[in-house]
Scaffold this motif. Structure first.
Motif, short mmCIF file in Angstrom:
data_model
loop_
_atom_site.label_atom_id
_atom_site.label_comp_id
_atom_site.label_asym_id
_atom_site.label_seq_id
_atom_site.Cartn_x
_atom_site.Cartn_y
_atom_site.Cartn_z
N ARG A 112 53.20 -26.99 48.35
CA ARG A 112 52.04 -26.12 48.12
C ARG A 112 50.81 -26.65 48.84
NH1 ARG A 112 53.75 -22.28 44.87
NH2 ARG A 112 55.35 -22.76 43.35
N VAL A 113 50.76 -27.95 49.09
CA VAL A 113 49.64 -28.52 49.84
C VAL A 113 49.69 -28.04 51.29
CG1 VAL A 113 48.66 -30.69 50.70
CG2 VAL A 113 49.47 -30.54 48.35
N VAL A 114 50.88 -27.95 51.87
CA VAL A 114 51.03 -27.50 53.25
C VAL A 114 50.61 -26.04 53.37
CG1 VAL A 114 52.68 -27.06 55.10
CG2 VAL A 114 52.85 -29.16 53.77
N TRP A 125 58.44 -17.85 50.17
CA TRP A 125 59.01 -19.03 49.49
C TRP A 125 60.48 -18.78 49.24
CZ3 TRP A 125 56.40 -23.51 48.13
CH2 TRP A 125 55.04 -23.49 48.39
N ARG A 126 61.33 -19.69 49.70
CA ARG A 126 62.77 -19.59 49.45
C ARG A 126 63.21 -20.91 48.82
NH1 ARG A 126 64.74 -16.03 54.57
NH2 ARG A 126 63.18 -14.42 54.24
N ILE A 152 60.67 -23.58 52.48
CA ILE A 152 62.01 -23.65 51.92
C ILE A 152 62.08 -24.88 51.02
CG2 ILE A 152 64.48 -23.82 52.40
CD1 ILE A 152 63.87 -22.59 55.17
N ASP A 153 62.16 -24.63 49.73
CA ASP A 153 62.23 -25.69 48.74
C ASP A 153 63.67 -26.15 48.59
OD1 ASP A 153 61.33 -27.46 46.84
OD2 ASP A 153 61.27 -25.98 45.23
N ILE A 166 72.64 -18.14 45.12
CA ILE A 166 72.64 -17.04 46.08
C ILE A 166 71.87 -17.39 47.35
CG2 ILE A 166 70.67 -15.77 45.14
CD1 ILE A 166 72.65 -13.26 45.61
N ASN A 167 70.76 -18.11 47.21
CA ASN A 167 70.00 -18.53 48.39
C ASN A 167 70.77 -19.57 49.21
OD1 ASN A 167 67.87 -16.81 48.02
ND2 ASN A 167 66.55 -18.33 47.07
#
Length: 66
Positions: A2-4, A12-13, A40-41, A19-20
């Motif tokens: 979130r800082v970036v 957001w993925r 992408i988390d 499923i992702n």
């Protein structure tokens, strides 16, 4: 992450969801095909994804010089 992204709008993925992860594994180029900022988390769950990208990503109108 979130800082970036700070206050910018981003796609957001999250690869925590099955499923992702399946989408990222099955069609990695399609998964990352997005013209704007994408976060992408849990990318470590699909290590090969970090080396994947469309050969020519479309540029967003905001990032294209006039």
């Amino acid at each position: 992450m979130r800082v970036v992204a700070k206050d910018r709008t981003a796609e957001w993925r999250d690869l925590d969801t099955v499923i992702n992860r399946q989408a990222a594994t099955t069609d990695p180029e399609g998964f990352v095909a997005f013209p704007d900022l994408m976060v992408i988390d849990e990318i470590q769950r699909v290590p090969d994804l970090s080396a994947t990208g469309p050969s020519e990503r479309p540029k967003s109108p905001a990032s294209t010089p006039a």
